[in-house]
Design an enzyme around this catalytic site. Structure first.
Site, PDB file in Angstrom:
ATOM      1  N   HIS A  57       5.608 120.726 -25.443  1.00  0.00           N
ATOM      2  CA  HIS A  57       4.911 119.835 -26.376  1.00  0.00           C
ATOM      3  C   HIS A  57       5.744 119.694 -27.645  1.00  0.00           C
ATOM      4  O   HIS A  57       6.602 120.542 -27.941  1.00  0.00           O
ATOM      5  CB  HIS A  57       3.541 120.398 -26.723  1.00  0.00           C
ATOM      6  CG  HIS A  57       2.554 120.339 -25.598  1.00  0.00           C
ATOM      7  ND1 HIS A  57       1.191 120.357 -25.809  1.00  0.00           N
ATOM      8  CD2 HIS A  57       2.721 120.259 -24.253  1.00  0.00           C
ATOM      9  CE1 HIS A  57       0.565 120.298 -24.656  1.00  0.00           C
ATOM     10  NE2 HIS A  57       1.471 120.238 -23.691  1.00  0.00           N
ATOM     11  N   GLU A  59       5.137 120.103 -30.864  1.00  0.00           N
ATOM     12  CA  GLU A  59       5.076 121.179 -31.851  1.00  0.00           C
ATOM     13  C   GLU A  59       5.843 122.406 -31.378  1.00  0.00           C
ATOM     14  O   GLU A  59       6.579 123.023 -32.155  1.00  0.00           O
ATOM     15  CB  GLU A  59       3.614 121.557 -32.148  1.00  0.00           C
ATOM     16  CG  GLU A  59       2.801 120.445 -32.767  1.00  0.00           C
ATOM     17  CD  GLU A  59       2.079 119.559 -31.752  1.00  0.00           C
ATOM     18  OE1 GLU A  59       1.094 118.912 -32.133  1.00  0.00           O
ATOM     19  OE2 GLU A  59       2.504 119.514 -30.569  1.00  0.00           O
ATOM     20  N   CYS A  87      -2.913 120.610 -29.893  1.00  0.00           N
ATOM     21  CA  CYS A  87      -3.743 121.074 -28.779  1.00  0.00           C
ATOM     22  C   CYS A  87      -3.911 122.593 -28.906  1.00  0.00           C
ATOM     23  O   CYS A  87      -3.255 123.224 -29.736  1.00  0.00           O
ATOM     24  CB  CYS A  87      -3.079 120.708 -27.453  1.00  0.00           C
ATOM     25  SG  CYS A  87      -1.651 121.749 -27.037  1.00  0.00           S
ATOM     26  N   CYS A  90      -0.518 124.526 -28.650  1.00  0.00           N
ATOM     27  CA  CYS A  90       0.326 124.330 -29.830  1.00  0.00           C
ATOM     28  C   CYS A  90      -0.273 125.008 -31.055  1.00  0.00           C
ATOM     29  O   CYS A  90       0.459 125.587 -31.863  1.00  0.00           O
ATOM     30  CB  CYS A  90       0.533 122.844 -30.085  1.00  0.00           C
ATOM     31  SG  CYS A  90       1.539 122.059 -28.809  1.00  0.00           S
TER      32      CYS A  90
END
Length: 160
Positions: A57, A59, A87, A90
């Site tokens: 992801h 991040e 999310c 993250c």
């Protein structure tokens, strides 16, 4: 062009990454930048589908790159700008990395509206282990505790 310390500039960089990398077919429309002392030190983007890595992801990608650039496992003194509210995965990584502040653009509801719905993870976390959709079973705890006992006494450990 010298990078400025403007919050708007940094957020726009995260948004720009989210769009550019999505258009390049790297993954979903998510981008993030890590800033220290008014400078971008790392850029990350979602590359889940292009790398076949469910943890890739934006991040997490930005945190990994920033930690490598700084030679540390914590981002104290840094800020994270991300194109979307993090999310659960993250968010956990962000807490472990310990930046001073997080700025985000889209909300988790905005992400859910286009098919990125993490609500089931939040719901699962509220359930007792035996009620979750992913079966989990604890065993060999006493053997596993040996590593923890040794860690407690380990003189060369790095606290985090």
């Amino acid at each position: 062009m010298a990078e400025t310390s403007s919050k708007e500039y940094f957020m726009r960089e995260a948004i720009k990454l989210s769009i550019e990398k999505m258009r390049e077919g790297k993954g979903g429309p998510f981008g993030a930048v890590v800033v220290k002392d008014g400078q971008i030190i790392a850029r990350g983007f979602n590359n889940v589908t292009s790398s076949n890595d469910p943890t890739a992801h934006a991040e997490v990608d930005a945190i990994r790159k920033a930690c490598q650039a700084l030679g540390t496992f914590q981002l104290t003194g840094c800020e994270l700008y991300t194109s979307c509210e993090p999310c659960p995965m993250c968010l956990g990584a962000i807490y472990w990395a310990r930046p001073d502040k997080v700025y985000y653009g889209n909300t988790k509801a905005d992400a859910a509206a286009i098919g990125f719905d993490d609500a089931f993870i939040y719901e699962e976390l509220d359930l007792p282990l035996h009620s979750r959709s992913l079966p989990m079973e604890q065993f060999l705890r006493e053997e596993a505790l040996e590593g923890f006992k040794e860690w407690e006494k380990h003189e060369g450990k790095t606290e985090y």
